[in-house]
Design a protein around this motif. Structure first.
Motif, PDB file in Angstrom:
ATOM      1  N   ALA A 194      -7.461  -2.624   6.761  1.00 31.37           N
ATOM      2  CA  ALA A 194      -7.046  -3.017   8.186  1.00 31.37           C
ATOM      3  C   ALA A 194      -6.319  -1.870   8.830  1.00 31.37           C
ATOM      4  O   ALA A 194      -6.256  -1.974  10.122  1.00 31.37           O
ATOM      5  CB  ALA A 194      -6.275  -4.363   8.356  1.00 31.37           C
ATOM      6  N   ALA A 195      -5.496  -1.085   8.134  1.00 30.75           N
ATOM      7  CA  ALA A 195      -4.554  -0.143   8.765  1.00 30.75           C
ATOM      8  C   ALA A 195      -5.120   0.899   9.289  1.00 30.75           C
ATOM      9  O   ALA A 195      -6.305   1.350   8.791  1.00 30.75           O
ATOM     10  CB  ALA A 195      -3.545   0.185   7.726  1.00 30.75           C
ATOM     11  N   TRP A 196      -4.481   1.588  10.172  1.00 32.73           N
ATOM     12  CA  TRP A 196      -5.127   2.782  10.836  1.00 32.73           C
ATOM     13  C   TRP A 196      -3.797   3.750  11.156  1.00 32.73           C
ATOM     14  O   TRP A 196      -2.720   3.300  11.554  1.00 32.73           O
ATOM     15  CB  TRP A 196      -5.671   2.890  12.066  1.00 32.73           C
ATOM     16  CG  TRP A 196      -5.824   4.088  12.710  1.00 32.73           C
ATOM     17  CD1 TRP A 196      -5.299   4.775  14.037  1.00 32.73           C
ATOM     18  CD2 TRP A 196      -6.786   5.185  12.287  1.00 32.73           C
ATOM     19  NE1 TRP A 196      -5.652   5.822  14.122  1.00 32.73           N
ATOM     20  CE2 TRP A 196      -6.852   6.203  13.252  1.00 32.73           C
ATOM     21  CE3 TRP A 196      -7.723   5.205  11.308  1.00 32.73           C
ATOM     22  CZ2 TRP A 196      -7.539   7.412  12.989  1.00 32.73           C
ATOM     23  CZ3 TRP A 196      -8.492   6.357  11.254  1.00 32.73           C
ATOM     24  CH2 TRP A 196      -8.308   7.464  12.032  1.00 32.73           C
ATOM     25  N   SER A 197      -3.594   4.926  10.232  1.00 34.36           N
ATOM     26  CA  SER A 197      -2.589   5.712  10.484  1.00 34.36           C
ATOM     27  C   SER A 197      -3.004   6.981  10.136  1.00 34.36           C
ATOM     28  O   SER A 197      -3.787   7.638   9.655  1.00 34.36           O
ATOM     29  CB  SER A 197      -1.315   5.376   9.691  1.00 34.36           C
ATOM     30  OG  SER A 197      -1.905   5.223   8.120  1.00 34.36           O
ATOM     31  N   HIS A 198      -1.876   8.311  10.449  1.00 37.47           N
ATOM     32  CA  HIS A 198      -2.477   9.486  10.021  1.00 37.47           C
ATOM     33  C   HIS A 198      -1.806   9.851   8.515  1.00 37.47           C
ATOM     34  O   HIS A 198      -0.660  10.299   8.476  1.00 37.47           O
ATOM     35  CB  HIS A 198      -1.847  10.508  11.132  1.00 37.47           C
ATOM     36  CG  HIS A 198      -2.190  10.290  12.321  1.00 37.47           C
ATOM     37  ND1 HIS A 198      -1.934   9.389  13.568  1.00 37.47           N
ATOM     38  CD2 HIS A 198      -3.349  10.938  13.067  1.00 37.47           C
ATOM     39  CE1 HIS A 198      -2.825   9.372  14.558  1.00 37.47           C
ATOM     40  NE2 HIS A 198      -3.506  10.689  14.216  1.00 37.47           N
ATOM     41  N   SER A 199      -2.232   9.579   7.872  1.00 37.82           N
ATOM     42  CA  SER A 199      -1.905   9.524   6.411  1.00 37.82           C
ATOM     43  C   SER A 199      -2.280  10.880   5.671  1.00 37.82           C
ATOM     44  O   SER A 199      -3.470  11.193   5.194  1.00 37.82           O
ATOM     45  CB  SER A 199      -2.777   8.431   5.519  1.00 37.82           C
ATOM     46  OG  SER A 199      -2.209   6.946   6.303  1.00 37.82           O
ATOM     47  N   THR A 200      -1.155  11.737   5.403  1.00 36.40           N
ATOM     48  CA  THR A 200      -1.199  12.802   4.762  1.00 36.40           C
ATOM     49  C   THR A 200      -0.976  12.730   3.379  1.00 36.40           C
ATOM     50  O   THR A 200      -1.086  14.069   2.636  1.00 36.40           O
ATOM     51  CB  THR A 200      -0.300  13.854   5.778  1.00 36.40           C
ATOM     52  OG1 THR A 200       0.881  13.095   5.759  1.00 36.40           O
ATOM     53  CG2 THR A 200      -0.670  14.108   6.884  1.00 36.40           C
ATOM     54  N   ALA A 201      -0.650  11.719   2.749  1.00 36.15           N
ATOM     55  CA  ALA A 201      -0.328  11.880   1.375  1.00 36.15           C
ATOM     56  C   ALA A 201      -0.476  10.317   0.590  1.00 36.15           C
ATOM     57  O   ALA A 201      -0.097   9.395   1.550  1.00 36.15           O
ATOM     58  CB  ALA A 201       1.006  12.570   1.074  1.00 36.15           C
ATOM     59  N   ALA A 202      -0.443  10.139  -0.445  1.00 29.46           N
ATOM     60  CA  ALA A 202      -0.787   8.967  -1.008  1.00 29.46           C
ATOM     61  C   ALA A 202      -0.441   9.000  -2.830  1.00 29.46           C
ATOM     62  O   ALA A 202      -0.570  10.135  -3.192  1.00 29.46           O
ATOM     63  CB  ALA A 202      -1.864   8.214  -0.862  1.00 29.46           C
ATOM     64  N   THR A 203       0.212   8.075  -3.385  1.00 33.08           N
ATOM     65  CA  THR A 203       0.392   7.872  -4.590  1.00 33.08           C
ATOM     66  C   THR A 203       0.204   6.417  -5.127  1.00 33.08           C
ATOM     67  O   THR A 203       0.894   5.578  -4.585  1.00 33.08           O
ATOM     68  CB  THR A 203       1.925   8.825  -4.933  1.00 33.08           C
ATOM     69  OG1 THR A 203       1.861   8.573  -6.394  1.00 33.08           O
ATOM     70  CG2 THR A 203       2.899   7.731  -4.456  1.00 33.08           C
ATOM     71  N   LEU A 204      -0.277   6.357  -6.287  1.00 36.49           N
ATOM     72  CA  LEU A 204      -0.520   5.082  -7.050  1.00 36.49           C
ATOM     73  C   LEU A 204       0.638   4.794  -7.798  1.00 36.49           C
ATOM     74  O   LEU A 204       1.151   5.986  -8.578  1.00 36.49           O
ATOM     75  CB  LEU A 204      -1.924   4.990  -7.856  1.00 36.49           C
ATOM     76  CG  LEU A 204      -3.025   4.923  -7.058  1.00 36.49           C
ATOM     77  CD1 LEU A 204      -4.414   5.194  -7.822  1.00 36.49           C
ATOM     78  CD2 LEU A 204      -3.240   3.531  -6.103  1.00 36.49           C
ATOM     79  N   LEU A 205       1.129   3.818  -8.007  1.00 36.54           N
ATOM     80  CA  LEU A 205       2.324   3.538  -8.879  1.00 36.54           C
ATOM     81  C   LEU A 205       2.251   2.018  -9.082  1.00 36.54           C
ATOM     82  O   LEU A 205       1.556   1.205  -8.471  1.00 36.54           O
ATOM     83  CB  LEU A 205       3.631   3.953  -7.976  1.00 36.54           C
ATOM     84  CG  LEU A 205       4.059   3.147  -6.974  1.00 36.54           C
ATOM     85  CD1 LEU A 205       5.480   3.296  -6.807  1.00 36.54           C
ATOM     86  CD2 LEU A 205       3.253   3.403  -5.636  1.00 36.54           C
ATOM     87  N   ASP A 206       3.079   1.540  -9.836  1.00 36.37           N
ATOM     88  CA  ASP A 206       3.506  -0.168 -10.080  1.00 36.37           C
ATOM     89  C   ASP A 206       4.944  -0.278  -9.642  1.00 36.37           C
ATOM     90  O   ASP A 206       5.895  -0.034 -10.500  1.00 36.37           O
ATOM     91  CB  ASP A 206       3.234  -0.468 -11.468  1.00 36.37           C
ATOM     92  CG  ASP A 206       3.396  -1.720 -11.425  1.00 36.37           C
ATOM     93  OD1 ASP A 206       3.515  -2.718 -10.504  1.00 36.37           O
ATOM     94  OD2 ASP A 206       3.182  -2.512 -12.815  1.00 36.37           O
ATOM     95  N   ALA A 207       5.302  -0.382  -8.495  1.00 32.56           N
ATOM     96  CA  ALA A 207       6.586  -0.533  -7.873  1.00 32.56           C
ATOM     97  C   ALA A 207       7.258  -1.666  -8.550  1.00 32.56           C
ATOM     98  O   ALA A 207       8.544  -1.581  -8.749  1.00 32.56           O
ATOM     99  CB  ALA A 207       6.610  -0.513  -6.239  1.00 32.56           C
ATOM    100  N   ASP A 208       6.669  -2.907  -8.429  1.00 37.46           N
ATOM    101  CA  ASP A 208       7.208  -4.097  -9.170  1.00 37.46           C
ATOM    102  C   ASP A 208       6.934  -4.349 -10.418  1.00 37.46           C
ATOM    103  O   ASP A 208       7.596  -5.424 -10.949  1.00 37.46           O
ATOM    104  CB  ASP A 208       6.896  -5.147  -8.149  1.00 37.46           C
ATOM    105  CG  ASP A 208       5.596  -5.246  -8.008  1.00 37.46           C
ATOM    106  OD1 ASP A 208       4.841  -4.662  -8.562  1.00 37.46           O
ATOM    107  OD2 ASP A 208       5.165  -6.059  -7.201  1.00 37.46           O
ATOM    108  N   ARG A 209       6.444  -3.536 -11.214  1.00 42.35           N
ATOM    109  CA  ARG A 209       6.190  -3.589 -12.782  1.00 42.35           C
ATOM    110  C   ARG A 209       5.497  -5.064 -12.995  1.00 42.35           C
ATOM    111  O   ARG A 209       5.842  -5.505 -13.787  1.00 42.35           O
ATOM    112  CB  ARG A 209       7.642  -3.488 -13.479  1.00 42.35           C
ATOM    113  CG  ARG A 209       8.050  -2.071 -13.289  1.00 42.35           C
ATOM    114  CD  ARG A 209       9.092  -1.594 -14.464  1.00 42.35           C
ATOM    115  NE  ARG A 209      10.343  -2.377 -14.150  1.00 42.35           N
ATOM    116  CZ  ARG A 209      11.399  -2.447 -14.775  1.00 42.35           C
ATOM    117  NH1 ARG A 209      11.370  -1.677 -15.862  1.00 42.35           N
ATOM    118  NH2 ARG A 209      12.526  -2.851 -14.332  1.00 42.35           N
ATOM    119  N   ASP A 210       4.512  -5.400 -12.289  1.00 43.31           N
ATOM    120  CA  ASP A 210       3.802  -6.548 -12.252  1.00 43.31           C
ATOM    121  C   ASP A 210       2.625  -6.592 -12.929  1.00 43.31           C
ATOM    122  O   ASP A 210       1.799  -7.465 -13.157  1.00 43.31           O
ATOM    123  CB  ASP A 210       3.649  -7.473 -11.247  1.00 43.31           C
ATOM    124  CG  ASP A 210       2.829  -6.815 -10.078  1.00 43.31           C
ATOM    125  OD1 ASP A 210       2.385  -5.450 -10.272  1.00 43.31           O
ATOM    126  OD2 ASP A 210       2.451  -7.348  -9.070  1.00 43.31           O
TER     127      ASP A 210
END
Length: 660
Positions: A194-210
């Protein structure tokens, strides 16, 4: 902030298991163990890249079909308005998913479903069209044991010639056979789509360790150059089924809107408070920078701004730790070397106190190039930082940060250099920088009008000597090329790209993996047409593959991780730390899910050079589950790719046929 984690220790001794008929292991395969001068050869033709007309500057590696051979994803960038037309062979392609057949690539962009279009503007679907996207990352988002994809869509080109087709960032779930399906968003919303943004970078992670992969996205200007239009970086938490929901506010990552170019707004951007301003993010990296067992975030800022350091509290909430960390910029603050400032002093600022003794400008001047009270402040004395990578570059057990910067001859003393920010191991960490001449990273220039175009950076052991080398593709300006800095093992480096025959011109993008599975790391890069003229070497942004010819003389251990999934470690193992001890020397690598500018992701197979050692005495995995489980394997043979499964005592060797 959480000061430590509880460790649950499991031990599996491979040598003991070998005595049991149910737990076989490969025989030793010892190589000469000699570490030789690096040498690469361009095998692009041989591997089919020219015949496929594979062009693009955004590269990532993935084994999407689970056969151990690293595959290659390519994009030319841009997004909306740039759909693929598979039905028209005359139209240049913008996206490729290339399957590694074990000695070449085949194009499965369409047949795999990876480029599938959700709908066209009329609401129908057209199988001849490919979705518009800018770059891709890969990981097991639904924890079913295969590798899924995330594509990020962003563009500046919304106009009559490039209309909004409705394509947005997407999750593509692997069907288990190397084909993909768009994630179901009809029955339940996914905020990423649903989002629209000028996204110049991304990374996958498990921030909450679930045990579910999350996605952190860095966003830049909404209107290029306008600081007031900077868009909020976003954290999307993973949910069952591969959907991603925006939890930026809950995670404490929300930043304030800064002001536009005006001296009155300079206080918004101080090192103390400016970490909470929405910067123009051009790169992101996720790793455990303070070694407390969870995944932190570091963002890289364009426009000479301040980079940001966000430390995880252990539960997926973040604290801004930029202030006092010396991570936001280097100490090069001599703006008297900036030609725009010299123009100011020669014209409208003549007689100003700061202008005393400032030399005359060496460039043509126009009014308004320099704004006192704005351009001389800390937030304009940082870098054009496009990328950073976390890696233990000095062997002290913590992650340092190697950075990639764009820098110009017209402001040599006030713009950050590509360097290494060395981690002191503290909690929170503090970073220091060393003279580039002393560590062998100084770049030499031809003439006075030079540009450094470092857009990406990676840390890899190309010669299998047990020390991480630095790879920096440099592009977008004349006289730029790929740089390869070989580690000397003591925190210093030597530049060897020309001798190694990998000094590719205008090198943009980077994908590093053992593409031929011979035990050393190969390099895919591409040619940038940015600012090209008629004399440029290539007419298109060609992708080239350079095969490592000498790294396989020494031994190596290649480790693939498979987490338990929900309530354990995500199935891809992203965020886990692996410690390999061989010959009494311990190396530490963390598996990360992409870093830097526009989707730099290298193989999910961790690579450890072992030199003359053909057995690892001990391999420890600190899984990225909430308990911080540590699992130990002993006497693991080198030169076989090995898969370590969370909670499973016996390693798996996918390329070993079971023979002696």
């Amino acid at each position: 902030m959480q000061s430590g984690i509880r460790f649950l220790v499991l031990t599996a001794t491979a040598s003991a298991l070998a005595a049991c008929p149910s737990a076989p292991r490969p025989p030793q395969d010892c190589r000469a163990g000699t570490v030789e001068a690096l040498r690469f050869v361009d095998v692009s033709e041989e591997w089919g890249l020219r015949a496929l007309a594979a062009d693009g500057n955004r590269l990532s590696t993935v084994d999407f079909d689970g056969d151990t051979w690293p595959d290659l994803a390519i994009s030319k960038g841009s997004g909306t308005g740039e759909r693929e037309d598979f039905g028209d062979a005359e139209v240049a392609r913008r996206h490729f998913l290339l399957r590694n057949t074990g000695g070449g690539f085949e194009d499965v962009s369409q047949s795999s479903g990876f480029a599938a279009v959700r709908t066209d503007p009329s609401g129908a679907t057209d199988p001849a069209l490919g979705r518009a996207y800018s770059y891709a990352l890969f990981g097991d988002l639904d924890n079913d044991g295969d590798t899924d994809g995330v594509t990020i869509t962003e563009t500046w080109d919304l106009d009559a010639d490039h209309p909004d087709t409705g394509d947005r960032s997407e999750v593509l779930l692997n069907d288990g056979d190397g084909t993909f399906s768009l994630v179901d968003i009809a029955s339940e919303r996914s905020d990423l789509h649903a989002a629209w943004s000028h996204s110049t970078a991304a990374t996958l992670l498990d921030a909450d360790r679930d045990g579910l992969l999350d996605l952190f996205v860095g966003n830049q200007y909404g209107v290029f150059g306008n600081h007031a239009s900077n868009e909020q970086d976003r954290l999307y938490l993973g949910r069952d089924g591969g959907r991603l929901n925006d939890k930026t506010d809950d995670a404490g990552l929300t930043t304030a809107q800064g002001g536009s170019r005006n001296p009155a707004n300079s206080s918004d951007y101080t090192d103390a408070d400016g970490g909470n301003v929405s910067w123009q993010t051009f790169g992101v990296v996720s790793c455990d920078i303070d070694r407390d067992g969870d995944t932190d975030l570091v963002t890289q800022t364009y426009g000479r701004g301040l980079n940001q350091l966000w430390l995880n509290d252990g539960d997926g909430t973040y604290v801004n730790a930029t202030e006092g960390s010396d991570s936001s910029r280097d100490d090069g603050d001599d703006y008297s070397t900036d030609e725009r400032f010299r123009c100011f002093c020669a014209n409208e600022g003549a007689g100003a106190p700061d202008c005393a003794g400032v030399p005359n400008p060496a460039i043509g001047c126009s009014a308004g190039q320099w704004l006192p009270g704005w351009d001389d402040q800390a937030h304009r004395l940082g870098g054009n930082t496009f990328s950073a990578v976390c890696a233990d570059l000095d062997g002290d057990g913590d992650n340092d940060l190697a950075t990639a910067e764009i820098r110009h001859s017209w402001t040599p003393g006030a713009s950050d250099r590509s360097t290494i920010a060395w981690n002191d191991g503290g909690s929170p960490p503090v970073f220091t920088r060393r003279d580039l001449d002393d560590i062998g990273l100084e770049q030499e220039h031809e003439g006075n009008n030079w540009n450094e175009g470092d857009l990406t950076v990676g840390a890899f052991d190309f010669d299998n000597d047990g020390h991480l080398d630095l790879l920096r593709p440099q592009s977008d300006y004349p006289d730029t090329r790929l740089y390869l800095y070989r580690s000397l093992g003591d925190g210093t480096f030597e530049e060897v790209a020309r001798d190694a025959r990998i000094d590719f011109p205008r090198a943009a993008g980077m994908a590093v993996a053992d593409f031929d599975l011979d035990g050393d790391l190969d390099v895919a890069t591409s040619f940038s047409r940015m600012r090209c003229d008629a004399n440029c070497e290539y007419a298109t942004p060609e992708v080239h593959l350079f095969r490592n010819e000498r790294g396989d003389r020494a031994n190596a251990l290649q480790v693939r991780l498979r987490g338990a999934g929900r309530d354990g470690t995500n199935a891809s193992g992203i965020g886990a730390e692996v410690r390999v001890t061989a010959g009494g020397v311990t190396q530490i690598h963390e598996l990360t899910g992409g870093n830097g500018h526009q989707g730099v992701q290298n193989t999910l197979m961790l690579h450890f050079g072992l030199g003359a050692e053909c057995v690892a005495e001990k391999v420890e995995v600190r899984w990225n589950d909430a308990a911080g489980t540590v699992q130990t394997f002993e006497d693991v043979p080198a030169n076989y790719p090995v898969t370590l499964v969370e909670g499973q005592e016996q390693p798996e060797w996918p390329t070993w046929d079971g023979g002696e």
